[in-house]
Motif scaffolding. Sequence first.
Motif, mmCIF file in Angstrom:
data_model
loop_
_atom_site.group_PDB
_atom_site.id
_atom_site.type_symbol
_atom_site.label_atom_id
_atom_site.label_comp_id
_atom_site.label_asym_id
_atom_site.label_seq_id
_atom_site.Cartn_x
_atom_site.Cartn_y
_atom_site.Cartn_z
ATOM 1 N N UNK A 32 0.779 -1.386 0.640
ATOM 2 C CA UNK A 32 -0.444 0.041 -0.094
ATOM 3 C C UNK A 32 0.745 1.086 0.020
ATOM 4 N N UNK A 33 0.035 2.009 -0.401
ATOM 5 C CA UNK A 33 2.158 3.519 -0.801
ATOM 6 C C UNK A 33 1.418 4.123 0.888
ATOM 7 N N UNK A 34 0.612 3.913 1.471
ATOM 8 C CA UNK A 34 1.024 4.095 3.233
ATOM 9 C C UNK A 34 1.570 3.236 4.087
ATOM 10 N N UNK A 35 2.121 2.887 3.377
ATOM 11 C CA UNK A 35 3.741 1.998 3.722
ATOM 12 C C UNK A 35 4.468 2.805 3.793
ATOM 13 N N UNK A 36 4.558 3.178 2.637
ATOM 14 C CA UNK A 36 6.218 4.350 1.907
ATOM 15 C C UNK A 36 5.617 5.224 2.896
ATOM 16 N N UNK A 37 4.565 6.059 2.722
ATOM 17 C CA UNK A 37 4.139 6.979 3.629
ATOM 18 C C UNK A 37 5.301 6.761 5.203
ATOM 19 N N UNK A 38 4.483 5.677 6.107
ATOM 20 C CA UNK A 38 5.456 5.256 6.711
ATOM 21 C C UNK A 38 6.169 4.891 7.219
ATOM 22 N N UNK A 39 6.911 4.537 6.236
ATOM 23 C CA UNK A 39 8.071 4.197 6.035
ATOM 24 C C UNK A 39 9.126 5.493 6.508
ATOM 25 N N UNK A 40 8.842 6.006 5.318
ATOM 26 C CA UNK A 40 9.411 7.574 5.466
ATOM 27 C C UNK A 40 9.431 8.756 6.657
ATOM 28 N N UNK A 41 7.673 7.920 7.477
ATOM 29 C CA UNK A 41 8.009 9.011 8.559
ATOM 30 C C UNK A 41 8.762 8.170 9.347
ATOM 31 N N UNK A 42 8.970 7.061 9.710
ATOM 32 C CA UNK A 42 9.847 5.995 10.980
ATOM 33 C C UNK A 42 10.896 6.880 10.235
ATOM 34 N N UNK A 43 11.432 6.887 9.421
ATOM 35 C CA UNK A 43 13.293 7.010 9.084
ATOM 36 C C UNK A 43 13.188 8.635 9.091
ATOM 37 N N UNK A 44 12.894 9.501 8.868
ATOM 38 C CA UNK A 44 13.298 11.119 9.140
ATOM 39 C C UNK A 44 13.119 11.460 10.527
ATOM 40 N N UNK A 45 11.534 10.984 11.233
ATOM 41 C CA UNK A 45 11.328 11.344 11.912
ATOM 42 C C UNK A 45 11.692 10.292 13.318
ATOM 43 N N UNK A 46 12.527 10.782 13.376
ATOM 44 C CA UNK A 46 14.000 10.240 14.745
ATOM 45 C C UNK A 46 13.728 11.124 16.535
ATOM 46 N N UNK A 47 15.264 10.496 16.371
ATOM 47 C CA UNK A 47 15.204 11.338 18.618
ATOM 48 C C UNK A 47 16.270 12.832 17.825
ATOM 49 N N UNK A 48 16.330 13.295 16.851
ATOM 50 C CA UNK A 48 16.853 14.459 16.593
ATOM 51 C C UNK A 48 15.200 15.520 16.930
ATOM 52 N N UNK A 49 14.514 14.797 16.772
ATOM 53 C CA UNK A 49 13.012 15.924 16.998
ATOM 54 C C UNK A 49 12.712 15.688 18.270
ATOM 55 N N UNK A 50 12.735 14.951 18.540
ATOM 56 C CA UNK A 50 12.295 15.703 20.256
ATOM 57 C C UNK A 50 13.890 15.870 21.277
ATOM 58 N N UNK A 51 15.092 15.579 20.823
ATOM 59 C CA UNK A 51 15.949 15.858 21.854
ATOM 60 C C UNK A 51 17.135 17.066 21.462
ATOM 61 N N UNK A 52 16.258 17.638 19.763
ATOM 62 C CA UNK A 52 17.937 18.369 19.605
ATOM 63 C C UNK A 52 16.692 20.057 19.553
ATOM 64 N N UNK A 53 15.768 19.658 18.385
ATOM 65 C CA UNK A 53 14.928 20.801 17.818
ATOM 66 C C UNK A 53 14.119 21.823 19.186
#
Length: 654
Positions: free
Chosen positions: A68-89
């Motif tokens: 499903x195309x949502x698999x791609x969306x969720x994979x990109x979210x999982x890869x790009x949204x990581x620890x840096x979003x929580x502890x750096x920004x």
Amino acid sequence: MSPEEHFSNDGSTCEDESQEEAEVARPLVSEPEGSNTEVAEPSVCVGLADTGDPTTELGHPERQTWSRQMDFIMSCVGFAVGLGNVWRFPYLCYKNGGGVFLIPYILMVFFGGIPVFFLEIALGQFMKQGGVATWNIAPLFKGLGLASMVIVFFCNTYYIMVLVWGLYFLAHSFTSPLPWATCGHEWNTVNCTTNFSRVCFNQSLSPSPLNVSSLNHSASCLEPAGLRSSVMEFWERKVLRLSGGLDEVGNISGYLVLCLCATWVIVYFCIWKGIKSAGKIVYFTAVFPYLVLVVLFVNGITLPGALNGIIYYLKPNWSKLSEAQVWIDAATQIFFSYAIGLGALTALGSYNRFNNNCYQDAFILALINSGTSFFAGFVVFSVLGFMAAEQGVDISNVAESGPGLAFIAYPKAVSLMPLAPLWAVLFFLMLLVLGLDSQFVGVEGFITGVMDMLPPKTFIGSLRREVVVAICCFTCFTIDLSMVTEGGMYVFQLFDYYSASGITLLWQAFWECVVVAWVYGADRFMDDVACMIGYRPLPYMKWCWSYITPVVCMGVFFFHVVNYKRLVYNAVYVYPWWGEVLGWFLALSSMLCIPLTVLYKLLHCKGSLMERWQHLTTPIWGRHHLEFLPPENEARLLPKAEENKSTLLYESVI
């Protein structure tokens, strides 16, 4: 040579006349004398009008695609949204003027983040290849693919250590009181204290300056009096068992080895079957952290002092806009949080359907990524505001970034809450899952590049995917053993500071834009994107690839080079000269892939310099591109049945 063999040829070298003829992509139809190269080499999709409905499913029969195309969306979210979003920004936002920081940040998103993010996804989707093979679009610059694979390999190797530490903390979070909340343990010293506010009054010890990728933890305000917090001692004396320097390796920690082994086993079984299995797992790993963030936020805003922390997070300081460092931090954060230059995005995009609307996906993913960073600030600073109120100190004394937030500040705050073990388990479980999807998608991107490089019909090429994944995971595990020693933190910081630093990612992003916009052609690639999605993207995208984004990348790159500082751990330990040499070797091992590959290919090709350039910048199309050619051109591509087997078959550059 069969058509299959013909179209799998990489066209990368010109070592002799026969190889030059066979391996370099050339048009089948001879060009008239004096013909213009730009006219002779239009987009591969020039025949789209003759192929029928542009929304027709046009796939790549030998390559997996997302269920499903949502698999791609969720994979990109999982890869790009990581620890840096929580502890750096959140820390960057507070440090660089609060809400004012959103102005340079949003500008950098639109002129740096989204254009390159979209470029990498679209390139992978168009070429149906990952890693080095992606750059068949301009074979002379295949070093770009090699560089991205080197960077992502280093990231896969050291990033998993954050998950190892998180798993270790998680395993120790099921006791009450929490082990880092009290003194009197075997790892504590006589200077240990749990009275965090004891000597904090009337002191203004601000945290150490944020280093892009270092783990310099700001010292606690207890330390001037010779006291050490129980959290700091648990981290340095129990978890890390920190030695005196890089040259003091010490013993391997058995508990950390078990955590390391468990983490790599989880990663292996997440990706060993390819995207069909990873695409399902990522639903949990991408959604679960958001659920925990919401729970932590609801709990955080009910704590005393939380509102002060949130106000401190957003309080605008307009004078910061005139500081160059604010804009540099914004640009660097974008390239880190959007995972640009690692090659994993092109790998994920290569599994898309050819006519997937990757342009729309890029904006959706950018909104999710940046929105997560902004929301995480509320979660973090509500808790830091509570901790500052409990200790009776200013928030600037407790604000941290990076692992200092995850393994020192937040555990300290959790120990002060009611039901401390519950919140500790939730936090470290979120940390583990948030990093896990980034890890296994990064490994998947590297595996995709490796599998696309393996020569077919050879022993290596015949290896099952499961075996290749096992070899890669075991190799990384072996290197990681150096990071679970008493001197492991110094090794980890060396990898973090150099191998995937802002310098390497900016260098990579700059050349990606230059090659696509100026070598292949920005208008030409815009036509290719229109071929896939049915319409041309906004012209601003072409302007960014051609001018704005390369200028931003080079500007920030030179700023980092000019302001380079020697690597220091914890503001005390200065790395020896040979440690810095090793660090620069890690950085240059990816950066030099690009110029050295260009030089090697030009020297091993025959003809004048212009002829070599034309040979080596001619795209090599895959078999799936033939589906978009008009019937009359397709007939010219296929070999005639009566032709002799020794006839040379040239790859099309229609």
